[in-house]
Motif scaffolding. Structure first.
Motif, PDB file in Angstrom:
ATOM      1  N   ALA A 123      63.647 -20.192 -11.261  1.00 30.59           N
ATOM      2  CA  ALA A 123      64.517 -19.654 -12.306  1.00 30.59           C
ATOM      3  C   ALA A 123      65.972 -19.555 -11.875  1.00 30.59           C
ATOM      4  N   ALA A 124      66.285 -19.939 -10.647  1.00 32.86           N
ATOM      5  CA  ALA A 124      67.644 -19.748 -10.125  1.00 32.86           C
ATOM      6  C   ALA A 124      68.698 -20.425 -10.988  1.00 32.86           C
ATOM      7  N   HIS A 125      68.374 -21.599 -11.533  1.00 30.77           N
ATOM      8  CA  HIS A 125      69.362 -22.353 -12.313  1.00 30.77           C
ATOM      9  C   HIS A 125      69.630 -21.760 -13.686  1.00 30.77           C
ATOM     10  N   LEU A 126      68.768 -20.871 -14.159  1.00 34.51           N
ATOM     11  CA  LEU A 126      68.889 -20.386 -15.534  1.00 34.51           C
ATOM     12  C   LEU A 126      70.183 -19.614 -15.775  1.00 34.51           C
ATOM     13  N   SER A 127      70.742 -19.015 -14.739  1.00 41.32           N
ATOM     14  CA  SER A 127      72.008 -18.293 -14.916  1.00 41.32           C
ATOM     15  C   SER A 127      73.157 -19.238 -15.229  1.00 41.32           C
ATOM     16  N   ASP A 128      72.976 -20.540 -14.996  1.00 42.84           N
ATOM     17  CA  ASP A 128      74.000 -21.532 -15.311  1.00 42.84           C
ATOM     18  C   ASP A 128      73.787 -22.171 -16.684  1.00 42.84           C
ATOM     19  N   VAL A 129      72.754 -21.732 -17.386  1.00 42.85           N
ATOM     20  CA  VAL A 129      72.504 -22.226 -18.745  1.00 42.85           C
ATOM     21  C   VAL A 129      73.188 -21.275 -19.705  1.00 42.85           C
ATOM     22  N   ARG A 130      74.277 -21.706 -20.278  1.00 38.76           N
ATOM     23  CA  ARG A 130      75.088 -20.806 -21.111  1.00 38.76           C
ATOM     24  C   ARG A 130      74.922 -21.085 -22.594  1.00 38.76           C
ATOM     25  N   ILE A 131      73.700 -21.400 -22.974  1.00 43.76           N
ATOM     26  CA  ILE A 131      73.335 -21.471 -24.380  1.00 43.76           C
ATOM     27  C   ILE A 131      72.058 -20.649 -24.557  1.00 43.76           C
ATOM     28  N   PRO A 132      71.712 -20.239 -25.773  1.00 41.97           N
ATOM     29  CA  PRO A 132      70.524 -19.407 -25.979  1.00 41.97           C
ATOM     30  C   PRO A 132      69.238 -20.101 -25.537  1.00 41.97           C
ATOM     31  N   MET A 133      68.310 -19.291 -25.019  1.00 42.74           N
ATOM     32  CA  MET A 133      67.018 -19.789 -24.567  1.00 42.74           C
ATOM     33  C   MET A 133      65.899 -18.925 -25.147  1.00 42.74           C
ATOM     34  N   LEU A 134      64.856 -19.583 -25.627  1.00 44.57           N
ATOM     35  CA  LEU A 134      63.671 -18.899 -26.140  1.00 44.57           C
ATOM     36  C   LEU A 134      62.511 -19.180 -25.189  1.00 44.57           C
ATOM     37  N   PHE A 135      61.956 -18.114 -24.611  1.00 45.58           N
ATOM     38  CA  PHE A 135      60.809 -18.227 -23.721  1.00 45.58           C
ATOM     39  C   PHE A 135      59.558 -17.781 -24.475  1.00 45.58           C
ATOM     40  N   LEU A 136      58.622 -18.701 -24.686  1.00 43.14           N
ATOM     41  CA  LEU A 136      57.336 -18.388 -25.295  1.00 43.14           C
ATOM     42  C   LEU A 136      56.301 -18.399 -24.176  1.00 43.14           C
ATOM     43  N   GLN A 137      55.762 -17.246 -23.853  1.00 40.39           N
ATOM     44  CA  GLN A 137      54.904 -17.126 -22.670  1.00 40.39           C
ATOM     45  C   GLN A 137      53.605 -16.395 -22.994  1.00 40.39           C
ATOM     46  N   GLY A 138      52.485 -17.006 -22.615  1.00 39.45           N
ATOM     47  CA  GLY A 138      51.205 -16.342 -22.771  1.00 39.45           C
ATOM     48  C   GLY A 138      51.051 -15.218 -21.768  1.00 39.45           C
ATOM     49  N   THR A 139      50.397 -14.146 -22.178  1.00 41.15           N
ATOM     50  CA  THR A 139      50.224 -13.005 -21.280  1.00 41.15           C
ATOM     51  C   THR A 139      49.204 -13.299 -20.178  1.00 41.15           C
ATOM     52  N   ARG A 140      48.429 -14.400 -20.300  1.00 42.13           N
ATOM     53  CA  ARG A 140      47.493 -14.813 -19.243  1.00 42.13           C
ATOM     54  C   ARG A 140      47.998 -16.053 -18.498  1.00 42.13           C
ATOM     55  N   ASP A 141      49.259 -16.356 -18.619  1.00 44.52           N
ATOM     56  CA  ASP A 141      49.816 -17.554 -17.998  1.00 44.52           C
ATOM     57  C   ASP A 141      49.890 -17.381 -16.483  1.00 44.52           C
ATOM     58  N   GLU A 142      49.100 -18.160 -15.734  1.00 45.50           N
ATOM     59  CA  GLU A 142      49.060 -18.047 -14.281  1.00 45.50           C
ATOM     60  C   GLU A 142      50.264 -18.705 -13.614  1.00 45.50           C
ATOM     61  N   LEU A 143      51.095 -19.388 -14.396  1.00 44.94           N
ATOM     62  CA  LEU A 143      52.289 -20.031 -13.844  1.00 44.94           C
ATOM     63  C   LEU A 143      53.560 -19.238 -14.162  1.00 44.94           C
ATOM     64  N   ALA A 144      53.390 -18.040 -14.686  1.00 46.33           N
ATOM     65  CA  ALA A 144      54.558 -17.204 -14.990  1.00 46.33           C
ATOM     66  C   ALA A 144      54.143 -15.743 -14.995  1.00 46.33           C
ATOM     67  N   ASP A 145      54.228 -15.127 -13.834  1.00 43.97           N
ATOM     68  CA  ASP A 145      53.945 -13.699 -13.702  1.00 43.97           C
ATOM     69  C   ASP A 145      55.001 -12.940 -14.516  1.00 43.97           C
ATOM     70  N   LEU A 146      54.555 -12.238 -15.536  1.00 48.32           N
ATOM     71  CA  LEU A 146      55.503 -11.565 -16.426  1.00 48.32           C
ATOM     72  C   LEU A 146      56.276 -10.449 -15.724  1.00 48.32           C
ATOM     73  N   THR A 147      55.726  -9.892 -14.651  1.00 49.78           N
ATOM     74  CA  THR A 147      56.480  -8.873 -13.914  1.00 49.78           C
ATOM     75  C   THR A 147      57.686  -9.486 -13.201  1.00 49.78           C
ATOM     76  N   LEU A 148      57.667 -10.813 -13.019  1.00 46.86           N
ATOM     77  CA  LEU A 148      58.822 -11.522 -12.472  1.00 46.86           C
ATOM     78  C   LEU A 148      59.709 -12.072 -13.583  1.00 46.86           C
ATOM     79  N   LEU A 149      59.075 -12.602 -14.626  1.00 49.39           N
ATOM     80  CA  LEU A 149      59.849 -13.248 -15.690  1.00 49.39           C
ATOM     81  C   LEU A 149      60.623 -12.253 -16.550  1.00 49.39           C
ATOM     82  N   GLU A 150      60.043 -11.106 -16.805  1.00 49.91           N
ATOM     83  CA  GLU A 150      60.725 -10.138 -17.665  1.00 49.91           C
ATOM     84  C   GLU A 150      62.079  -9.700 -17.105  1.00 49.91           C
ATOM     85  N   PRO A 151      62.182  -9.328 -15.833  1.00 49.99           N
ATOM     86  CA  PRO A 151      63.515  -8.969 -15.314  1.00 49.99           C
ATOM     87  C   PRO A 151      64.486 -10.143 -15.284  1.00 49.99           C
TER      88      PRO A 151
END
Length: 238
Positions: free
Chosen positions: A148-176
């Motif tokens: 996710a390091a590069h996301l701070s350089d994306v200066r247009i709106p982003m929509l994240f659609l994430q399943g709560t059981r997604d093993e490739l995106a721990d929501l405790t990391l993604l939410e902050p």
């Protein structure tokens, strides 16, 4: 689900490389979504087909496209610069296919990440926002936020659609991460869904219900384009 009018196209990445694409639209198009597939699936995967058809019903056209390694039938993804060039070529082709219509880009998993990386390096011409259908924040069972390091350089709106059981995106990391991105990020959690947006029977939900929720959230977010932060005219990650 009724299939949209779809026609095959070719996207020229450079003088030597062309990849296959599918352009889908309904009777009307209020926007165009440039839609890249996940690492292990091509543009005719059922998930890609269902998203394209459902968005067409919601007056959003789509341009699905392969990455060169998929075109070759290779199981190993191309180097990031090749993927970034492919994203950029697909965005440019989209503008020719449906001029004057707002353009959004993104994709399923790997395809979305390659899109945001391309945008972080140099803005994709005319793209008003990025949609991630399952951002692959890390490998399964290996929580990390480095992708996710590069996301701070994306200066247009982003929509994240994430399943709560997604093993490739721990929501405790993604939410902050999304909170830190502020008004540029919108996180929509899809209850009980995994990385492929499938649900277990015991959840009380069906895959069809999840797909409908995804499509409605994409359509609503794109429809609320006005009033979101504008991208700067130029930037480049150092």
């Amino acid at each position: 689900m009724t299939r949209a009018e779809t026609k095959p196209i070719a996207v020229a990445v450079d003088s030597d490389t062309r990849v296959s694409g599918l352009f889908s639209r309904g009777a009307k198009s209020k926007a165009l979504f440039v839609f890249a597939p996940g690492a292990g699936a091509g543009i005719t995967h059922s998930f890609m087909e269902d998203v394209a058809a459902g968005l067409a019903e919601r007056e959003i056209a789509t341009l699905r496209y392969q990455f060169p390694y998929m075109e070759r039938g290779s199981g190993r993804p191309d180097a990031p610069p090749v993927c970034h060039a492919t994203v950029r070529a697909a965005v440019e082709e989209a503008a020719r296919l449906l001029p004057g219509v707002p353009v959004f880009a993104g994709g399923k998993s790997f395809g979305g990440r390659m899109t945001s990386q391309a945008q972080a390096l140099s803005p994709l011409p005319g793209v008003r926002g990025i949609v991630f259908l399952g951002f692959p924040l890390h490998l399964a069972k290996k929580p990390s936020d480095t992708r996710a390091a590069h996301l701070s350089d994306v200066r247009i709106p982003m929509l994240f659609l994430q399943g709560t059981r997604d093993e490739l995106a721990d929501l405790t990391l993604l939410e902050p991460i999304t909170r830190k991105l502020g008004s540029f990020a919108t996180l929509e959690k899809i209850e009980a869904a995994d990385h492929g947006f499938h649900v277990l029977v015991r959840s009380g939900r069906t895959n069809a219900q999840v797909m409908s929720e995804l499509l409605d959230k994409i359509s609503s977010w794109i429809g609320n384009d006005e009033g979101r932060p504008e991208a700067p005219t130029s930037h480049r990650r150092s």
